[in-house]
Design a protein around this motif. Sequence first.
Motif, PDB file in Angstrom:
ATOM      1  N   LYS A  56       8.777  57.443  -4.182  1.00 34.17           N
ATOM      2  CA  LYS A  56       8.822  56.438  -5.240  1.00 34.17           C
ATOM      3  C   LYS A  56       7.557  55.597  -5.173  1.00 34.17           C
ATOM      4  CE  LYS A  56      12.038  53.214  -4.932  1.00 34.17           C
ATOM      5  NZ  LYS A  56      13.374  52.596  -4.950  1.00 34.17           N
ATOM      6  N   GLN A  63       9.128  50.744 -11.053  1.00 32.49           N
ATOM      7  CA  GLN A  63       9.315  51.763 -10.027  1.00 32.49           C
ATOM      8  C   GLN A  63       9.293  53.126 -10.714  1.00 32.49           C
ATOM      9  OE1 GLN A  63      12.731  51.119  -7.533  1.00 32.49           O
ATOM     10  NE2 GLN A  63      12.022  49.125  -6.831  1.00 32.49           N
ATOM     11  N   THR A  91       3.269  50.366  -3.635  1.00 28.62           N
ATOM     12  CA  THR A  91       3.953  50.607  -2.375  1.00 28.62           C
ATOM     13  C   THR A  91       4.626  51.964  -2.488  1.00 28.62           C
ATOM     14  OG1 THR A  91       4.322  48.261  -1.910  1.00 28.62           O
ATOM     15  CG2 THR A  91       5.768  49.830  -0.812  1.00 28.62           C
ATOM     16  N   GLU A  93       7.417  54.402  -1.357  1.00 25.86           N
ATOM     17  CA  GLU A  93       8.697  54.451  -0.649  1.00 25.86           C
ATOM     18  C   GLU A  93       9.071  55.911  -0.411  1.00 25.86           C
ATOM     19  OE1 GLU A  93      13.293  53.566  -1.625  1.00 25.86           O
ATOM     20  OE2 GLU A  93      11.999  51.783  -1.649  1.00 25.86           O
ATOM     21  N   ASP A  98      11.367  54.231   4.254  1.00 21.60           N
ATOM     22  CA  ASP A  98      10.135  53.647   4.775  1.00 21.60           C
ATOM     23  C   ASP A  98       9.202  53.320   3.622  1.00 21.60           C
ATOM     24  OD1 ASP A  98      11.112  53.995   7.301  1.00 21.60           O
ATOM     25  OD2 ASP A  98       9.711  55.583   7.882  1.00 21.60           O
ATOM     26  N   ARG A  99       8.462  52.201   3.753  1.00 21.93           N
ATOM     27  CA  ARG A  99       7.531  51.785   2.709  1.00 21.93           C
ATOM     28  C   ARG A  99       6.157  51.504   3.305  1.00 21.93           C
ATOM     29  NH1 ARG A  99      10.554  47.651  -1.544  1.00 21.93           N
ATOM     30  NH2 ARG A  99      12.203  49.100  -2.237  1.00 21.93           N
TER      31      ARG A  99
END
Length: 227
Positions: A56, A63, A91, A93, A98-99
């Motif tokens: 993502k 998003q 960011t 994902e 986890d990001r």
Amino acid sequence: MMSIKMQDPCRMKRVGTPMQDPARLDNTSAPSSGQEGSGAEMRTAPRVGLLIRPAKLISPDHQFVCVIRDLSATGLSVCVFHALPSCDQYTIEFQNGDRIPAEVMWQHGDRMGLRFLESADLDRLIQSPSRFAKRPIRVELDCPAILAMPGRDFSVRICDISGQGAKIACDEHLMLASNVVLRATHLPSTRAKIRWRRNGAYGLVFEDTMQMSELARIVAAMQNVAL
């Protein structure tokens, strides 16, 4: 109800041309004409190619669903399913939640290269350890919808959605295991079953799983992103 609005909105324009400053590119170097996928890109960090793993992209306002194509300790490249608003940073994902913040280095058609803005554990990125069993990518939303049951319709809000189901918020007390139909702007009538209930939120499991490309375009349209 979750919100992804932040204070620093990105500039809105369609992508598709390489980013400036190619001298800064490292393991996510932009492919030259005719070289994409050939391994001819100049990279300084070892990479793992052709992962075809869902992920993502999170911007200050939206998003998006994407697919990771190759990965290294310093960055990655992804495939997207539609035009994106222009944004210098996202960011990332991963499927386990986890990001990692990343900077856009190049964009070419449906491919995008990003460089991580903090150190990353390549082994962890590859193995993607999680306490959830192959958790699907969920896109967080705040969209009005209708939940239809035999003899009655309810106004609800979609909180998040994946290819396999959705989380909704509803003021009504709904029975678990009920068969329902979820409808919203840009979302076709989707048959589902109520799987869980918690503090006014309900989890729906779709009768038919969406393809990732279909999900990507639906959630982009639901966020008012021009396709």
